[in-house]
Design a protein around this motif. Structure first.
Motif, mmCIF file in Angstrom:
data_model
loop_
_atom_site.group_PDB
_atom_site.id
_atom_site.type_symbol
_atom_site.label_atom_id
_atom_site.label_comp_id
_atom_site.label_asym_id
_atom_site.label_seq_id
_atom_site.Cartn_x
_atom_site.Cartn_y
_atom_site.Cartn_z
ATOM 1 N N ILE A 1 10.532 12.657 -72.376
ATOM 2 C CA ILE A 1 11.726 13.336 -72.883
ATOM 3 C C ILE A 1 12.839 13.288 -71.842
ATOM 4 N N ALA A 2 12.480 13.516 -70.565
ATOM 5 C CA ALA A 2 13.486 13.506 -69.504
ATOM 6 C C ALA A 2 14.163 12.149 -69.427
ATOM 7 N N LEU A 3 13.351 11.069 -69.469
ATOM 8 C CA LEU A 3 13.935 9.723 -69.411
ATOM 9 C C LEU A 3 14.815 9.469 -70.623
ATOM 10 N N ALA B 1 1.962 26.357 -79.191
ATOM 11 C CA ALA B 1 2.358 25.117 -78.531
ATOM 12 C C ALA B 1 2.081 25.200 -77.036
ATOM 13 N N ILE B 2 2.414 26.356 -76.434
ATOM 14 C CA ILE B 2 2.200 26.497 -74.997
ATOM 15 C C ILE B 2 0.708 26.423 -74.675
ATOM 16 N N ARG B 3 -0.103 27.066 -75.495
ATOM 17 C CA ARG B 3 -1.558 27.006 -75.273
ATOM 18 C C ARG B 3 -2.058 25.569 -75.328
ATOM 19 N N GLN B 4 -1.593 24.845 -76.340
ATOM 20 C CA GLN B 4 -2.044 23.460 -76.506
ATOM 21 C C GLN B 4 -1.624 22.600 -75.317
ATOM 22 N N LEU B 5 -0.381 22.792 -74.879
ATOM 23 C CA LEU B 5 0.124 21.978 -73.773
ATOM 24 C C LEU B 5 -0.646 22.280 -72.490
ATOM 25 N N ARG B 6 -0.977 23.554 -72.289
ATOM 26 C CA ARG B 6 -1.697 23.931 -71.082
ATOM 27 C C ARG B 6 -3.103 23.316 -71.072
ATOM 28 N N ARG B 7 -3.629 23.133 -72.275
ATOM 29 C CA ARG B 7 -4.991 22.608 -72.372
ATOM 30 C C ARG B 7 -5.047 21.128 -71.961
ATOM 31 N N SER B 8 -3.944 20.397 -72.124
ATOM 32 C CA SER B 8 -3.967 18.971 -71.760
ATOM 33 C C SER B 8 -2.772 18.645 -70.881
ATOM 34 N N PRO B 9 -2.907 18.939 -69.558
ATOM 35 C CA PRO B 9 -1.768 18.783 -68.649
ATOM 36 C C PRO B 9 -1.281 17.338 -68.549
ATOM 37 N N ALA B 10 -2.189 16.362 -68.616
ATOM 38 C CA ALA B 10 -1.750 14.963 -68.479
ATOM 39 C C ALA B 10 -0.802 14.605 -69.608
ATOM 40 N N THR C 1 0.949 16.647 -71.319
ATOM 41 C CA THR C 1 2.175 17.421 -71.164
ATOM 42 C C THR C 1 3.140 16.740 -70.205
ATOM 43 N N ILE C 2 2.577 16.256 -69.075
ATOM 44 C CA ILE C 2 3.445 15.611 -68.080
ATOM 45 C C ILE C 2 4.051 14.341 -68.652
ATOM 46 N N VAL C 3 3.209 13.525 -69.317
ATOM 47 C CA VAL C 3 3.731 12.280 -69.903
ATOM 48 C C VAL C 3 4.826 12.597 -70.917
#
Lengths: 114, 268
Positions: free
Chosen positions: B116-118, B98-107, B109-111
């Motif tokens: 989730i935060a909201l 999961a971490i690898r995948q998220l790092r691959r697409s930062p945009a 990840t941020i969205v």
């Protein structure tokens, strides 16, 4: 009954089994038989200790087991030593030799009788 | 042979379990049976009769049940340990993936993180309100005897509804209402305004809830005539903060939402 069997020091059983299996794959019966013959029946590997030890070492990865058919056409489980088991055998043989050597030195001291 | 009794006691399907998965117990039985037969074979070869050989083999093998239970117990605990280790390894691998995948697409990840935060924030805010209004017990001396009344979907009841329920309810001693909101508060006319939380309450509100008072007294409709000022009860927290707990506040007139109101009491 006089103690014909040598009480096995804890852990000695494992090293005896590993040594026996280093000669080739065997089932539990053959292991006990070989150790008995080799020691002139001084050491009798009891099944109640042998099989738990075999299964424990199998779990540890020291030996592997596979099912085969014995010469009498029975389903038989043959154990085989692994590289990990060979390393354990080497280490345990060395520490056994050190122990024998050390105990021997103590027991070799001549006792003088007053 | 030596575990004949066991097999007879077990249901027939038990014999086929090995087809479905490794059956450690049946494997162990086979292993011990091989050992037993090997001894018998050896003794027979040495000239024992078959019954003698079996009796001797049985004597040598000793307590089979004991051996079986010891080995089975070990196999089982090892199986559990391995299953746990495998489950943890799988979880760790998933996390790494999961971490690898998220790092691959930062945009993305941020969205996702902001979403989730909201979401968490919104839920927290809603829960805070629900907790304050709906879940926390109603304060006051009566405590457990108090129930809240709701209409579908928690839409507010207006005064007319309340009056109707008050006149028709059989099982309730009091039926009172409260409408909360906020209003500008001035200590004296023309002074600086502060926004405070306010509640308008129906008659017999204080009689129903019976809150304790630090100073002064509650009010009710019977207390006033049309000519006198409206009356207000201050909360203890507000009294402490705004008036530093000054007991001279009782009897003073303050201005709430541009209406003069006489302070008659402060709750405990």
């Amino acid at each position: 009954m006089a103690s014909r069997d040598i009480d096995l020091i804890q852990g000695t059983l494992n090293v005896l089994i590993l040594k026996t299996l280093s000669l080739g794959p065997m089932n539990g019966y053959a292991i006990a038989k070989w150790v008995g013959e080799r020691t002139g029946d001084e050491i009798d590997l009891e099944e109640g200790a042998l099989y738990p030890a075999l299964h424990r070492m199998e779990h540890r990865g020291w030996i592997t087991a596979e099912w085969g058919v014995s010469e009498n056409n029975r389903r038989a489980k043959y154990y085989r030593i692994t590289p990990l088991g060979r390393r354990a055998l080497r280490e345990r043989t060395q520490s056994w030799e050190r122990l024998v050597d050390a105990v021997g030195k103590v027991l070799a001291v001549q006792t003088r009788h007053a | 042979m030596f575990n004949h009794d066991d097999e007879r006691r077990q249901p027939a399907w038990r014999r086929y379990r090995r087809l479905l998965r490794a059956d450690h117990s049946a494997d162990l039985d086979d292993e011990l049976r091989d050992h037993f037969e090997s001894i018998v074979d050896e003794l027979t070869a040495r000239g024992y009769s078959a019954p003698d050989a079996q009796a001797e083999a049985r004597r040598r093998l000793g307590n089979l049940t004991h051996i079986r239970s010891r080995v089975n117990q070990m196999d089982r605990s090892d199986y559990v340990r391995r299953a746990r280790a495998a489950a943890f390894d799988a979880f760790a691998a998933d996390v790494r993936f999961a971490i690898r995948q998220l790092r691959r697409s930062p945009a993305f990840t941020i969205v996702a993180a902001v979403s989730i935060a909201l979401g968490v924030a919104a839920n927290t805010a809603i829960f805070s309100v629900v907790n304050a209004i709906l879940l926390r017990p109603i304060p006051g001396a009566r405590g457990a005897g108090i129930v809240r009344m709701y209409r579908n979907h928690h839409s507010p009841l207006d005064w007319r509804d309340l009056a109707w329920f008050r006149d028709h309810a059989q099982s309730l001693q009091y039926l009172v209402g409260e409408r909360s909101g906020s209003a500008a508060f001035r200590a004296t006319p023309g002074a600086d305004a502060e926004r405070i939380r306010t509640s308008f309450v129906t008659q017999r509100y204080f009689a129903a809830l019976d809150p304790r008072f630090a100073i002064g007294r509650p009010f009710d409709v019977g207390d006033r005539d049309a000519s006198s000022a409206s009356q207000v009860v201050l909360s203890n927290a507000f009294w402490q903060r705004r008036f530093a707990g000054d007991s001279a506040i009782v009897g003073r007139v303050v201005v709430i939402a541009d209406h003069p109101m006489k302070v008659v009491g402060v709750t405990r």
